[in-house]
Design a protein around this motif. Structure first.
Motif, PDB file in Angstrom:
ATOM      1  N   UNK A  74      12.107 -77.573 -36.275  1.00 22.75           N
ATOM      2  CA  UNK A  74      13.079 -77.337 -35.210  1.00 22.75           C
ATOM      3  C   UNK A  74      12.882 -76.063 -34.429  1.00 22.75           C
ATOM      4  N   UNK A  75      11.640 -75.635 -34.276  1.00 21.03           N
ATOM      5  CA  UNK A  75      11.341 -74.416 -33.498  1.00 21.03           C
ATOM      6  C   UNK A  75      12.098 -73.206 -34.048  1.00 21.03           C
ATOM      7  N   UNK A  76      11.935 -72.980 -35.339  1.00 24.75           N
ATOM      8  CA  UNK A  76      12.666 -71.908 -36.027  1.00 24.75           C
ATOM      9  C   UNK A  76      12.451 -70.540 -35.394  1.00 24.75           C
ATOM     10  N   UNK A  77      11.196 -70.202 -35.097  1.00 24.10           N
ATOM     11  CA  UNK A  77      10.912 -68.870 -34.556  1.00 24.10           C
ATOM     12  C   UNK A  77      11.498 -68.704 -33.158  1.00 24.10           C
ATOM     13  N   UNK A  78      11.510 -69.771 -32.395  1.00 18.97           N
ATOM     14  CA  UNK A  78      12.118 -69.711 -31.061  1.00 18.97           C
ATOM     15  C   UNK A  78      13.619 -69.447 -31.197  1.00 18.97           C
ATOM     16  N   UNK A  79      14.250 -70.113 -32.174  1.00 14.80           N
ATOM     17  CA  UNK A  79      15.677 -69.901 -32.418  1.00 14.80           C
ATOM     18  C   UNK A  79      15.954 -68.453 -32.812  1.00 14.80           C
ATOM     19  N   UNK A  80      15.116 -67.900 -33.688  1.00 15.24           N
ATOM     20  CA  UNK A  80      15.288 -66.515 -34.121  1.00 15.24           C
ATOM     21  C   UNK A  80      15.114 -65.540 -32.953  1.00 15.24           C
ATOM     22  N   UNK A  81      14.143 -65.824 -32.089  1.00 14.42           N
ATOM     23  CA  UNK A  81      13.900 -64.931 -30.951  1.00 14.42           C
ATOM     24  C   UNK A  81      15.107 -64.899 -30.013  1.00 14.42           C
ATOM     25  N   UNK A  82      15.708 -66.058 -29.756  1.00 13.56           N
ATOM     26  CA  UNK A  82      16.891 -66.092 -28.897  1.00 13.56           C
ATOM     27  C   UNK A  82      18.035 -65.305 -29.512  1.00 13.56           C
ATOM     28  N   UNK A  83      18.166 -65.379 -30.836  1.00 18.37           N
ATOM     29  CA  UNK A  83      19.207 -64.596 -31.521  1.00 18.37           C
ATOM     30  C   UNK A  83      18.948 -63.100 -31.370  1.00 18.37           C
ATOM     31  N   UNK A  84      17.697 -62.701 -31.500  1.00 15.22           N
ATOM     32  CA  UNK A  84      17.353 -61.287 -31.325  1.00 15.22           C
ATOM     33  C   UNK A  84      17.740 -60.802 -29.929  1.00 15.22           C
ATOM     34  N   UNK A  85      17.469 -61.617 -28.932  1.00 18.15           N
ATOM     35  CA  UNK A  85      17.803 -61.238 -27.553  1.00 18.15           C
ATOM     36  C   UNK A  85      19.310 -61.055 -27.399  1.00 18.15           C
ATOM     37  N   UNK A  86      20.075 -61.899 -28.058  1.00 13.00           N
ATOM     38  CA  UNK A  86      21.534 -61.781 -27.978  1.00 13.00           C
ATOM     39  C   UNK A  86      22.002 -60.485 -28.632  1.00 13.00           C
ATOM     40  N   UNK A  87      21.422 -60.167 -29.770  1.00 16.07           N
ATOM     41  CA  UNK A  87      21.776 -58.919 -30.459  1.00 16.07           C
ATOM     42  C   UNK A  87      21.515 -57.715 -29.553  1.00 16.07           C
ATOM     43  N   UNK A  88      20.369 -57.709 -28.904  1.00 15.95           N
ATOM     44  CA  UNK A  88      20.002 -56.584 -28.044  1.00 15.95           C
ATOM     45  C   UNK A  88      20.960 -56.443 -26.866  1.00 15.95           C
ATOM     46  N   UNK A  89      21.441 -57.563 -26.341  1.00 12.65           N
ATOM     47  CA  UNK A  89      22.338 -57.523 -25.172  1.00 12.65           C
ATOM     48  C   UNK A  89      23.784 -57.218 -25.552  1.00 12.65           C
ATOM     49  N   UNK A  90      24.097 -57.294 -26.844  1.00 12.50           N
ATOM     50  CA  UNK A  90      25.492 -57.233 -27.287  1.00 12.50           C
ATOM     51  C   UNK A  90      26.119 -55.852 -27.179  1.00 12.50           C
ATOM     52  N   UNK A  91      25.299 -54.823 -27.146  1.00 12.50           N
ATOM     53  CA  UNK A  91      25.814 -53.454 -27.143  1.00 12.50           C
ATOM     54  C   UNK A  91      26.042 -52.898 -28.539  1.00 12.50           C
ATOM     55  N   UNK A  92      25.856 -53.737 -29.573  1.00 11.35           N
ATOM     56  CA  UNK A  92      26.042 -53.284 -30.947  1.00 11.35           C
ATOM     57  C   UNK A  92      24.857 -52.415 -31.371  1.00 11.35           C
ATOM     58  N   UNK A  93      25.096 -51.482 -32.262  1.00 15.33           N
ATOM     59  CA  UNK A  93      24.036 -50.623 -32.794  1.00 15.33           C
ATOM     60  C   UNK A  93      23.246 -51.436 -33.821  1.00 15.33           C
TER      61      UNK A  93
END
Length: 249
Positions: free
Chosen positions: A153-172
């Protein structure tokens, strides 16, 4: 623990009092729980199965086991996080016939967890991801590991999208991308590189847990993506120095 400011003055480094771990009964998550408890942290261990959590996690007065399923949305996760001051995400989907499982856990589940942190005011987030998540941009489309890890199910692609969300979230955040995970004790010393650098190598889950726990206490890890493997020939270096060698995003 103390840190030295840019002016040379010593400032006290705050250690989070209680940590919430998502994926606490996983092979990496369990090790993170154990290492945090050994250092005197309070831990809220998020598990999908309470019975499994009670039977597999250590008995410790500083441990609370709470039900938490990252696929069920941010409201329930916010309740599970409770009074924790920092969150570690060590979740990972289990291979099944559900081709959407990686997205439910490794993408939307991580997004839910970040949103839950916002709801309860948690400002520190450590995420265990994987090397090669950005393999396509690294020219690693034909790397056997990249192909294999994306078969489900394109696991690494899913993980990469999650990383992008974390970076945009403003959280440390600190995003940790380990190489191939081994259940064996450590063999070799930790090598840490910036994101999109490593495309092969392995590391003990014990060392991944060690890096995650250190990241919670180490300002040098803030707002960074790091990739880690272990190598026999690598010199042993303090994790703080390794984190210091990586530039902020």
């Amino acid at each position: 623990m103390e840190a030295t400011s840019s002016t040379g003055a010593e400032t006290k480094e705050e250690k989070p009092g209680k940590i919430f771990i998502a994926g606490s009964t996983g092979k990496t998550g369990k090790r993170i729980v154990e290492q945090l408890l050994s250092k005197g942290f309070g831990v809220r261990a998020g598990v999908r199965d309470l019975e499994k959590g009670r039977s597999s996690l250590p008995q410790n007065p500083n441990l609370q086991i709470v039900r938490a399923d990252v696929s069920e949305g941010s409201e329930k996760l916010a309740e599970a996080i409770g009074d924790a001051e920092a969150v570690v995400c060590a979740t990972g989907f289990k291979p099944s016939f559900d081709v959407f499982a990686p997205w439910k856990v490794d993408n939307f589940g991580t997004v839910n967890l970040v949103d839950a942190c916002r709801k309860v005011g948690v400002k520190r987030f450590v995420h265990v991801s994987s090397i090669l998540v950005n393999g396509a941009a690294m020219g690693q489309l034909l790397n056997p590991a990249y192909i294999f890890l994306n078969l489900f199910g394109l696991t690494l692609v899913a993980k990469l999208q999650a990383e992008k969300y974390i970076k945009r979230s403003g959280i440390n955040y600190t995003i940790i991308r380990p190489g191939g995970l081994k259940n064996d004790p450590p063999a070799g010393n930790i090598v840490m590189e910036p994101e999109d650098t490593l495309y092969q190598g392995s590391i003990s889950r014990d060392q991944v847990a060690e890096v995650a726990v250190e990241a919670l206490q180490c300002p040098e890890s803030f707002f960074k993506v790091v990739e880690i493997v272990a190598r026999i020939e690598a010199p042993e270096r303090p994790l703080k120095d390794l984190f210091s060698s990586i530039k902020k995003q």
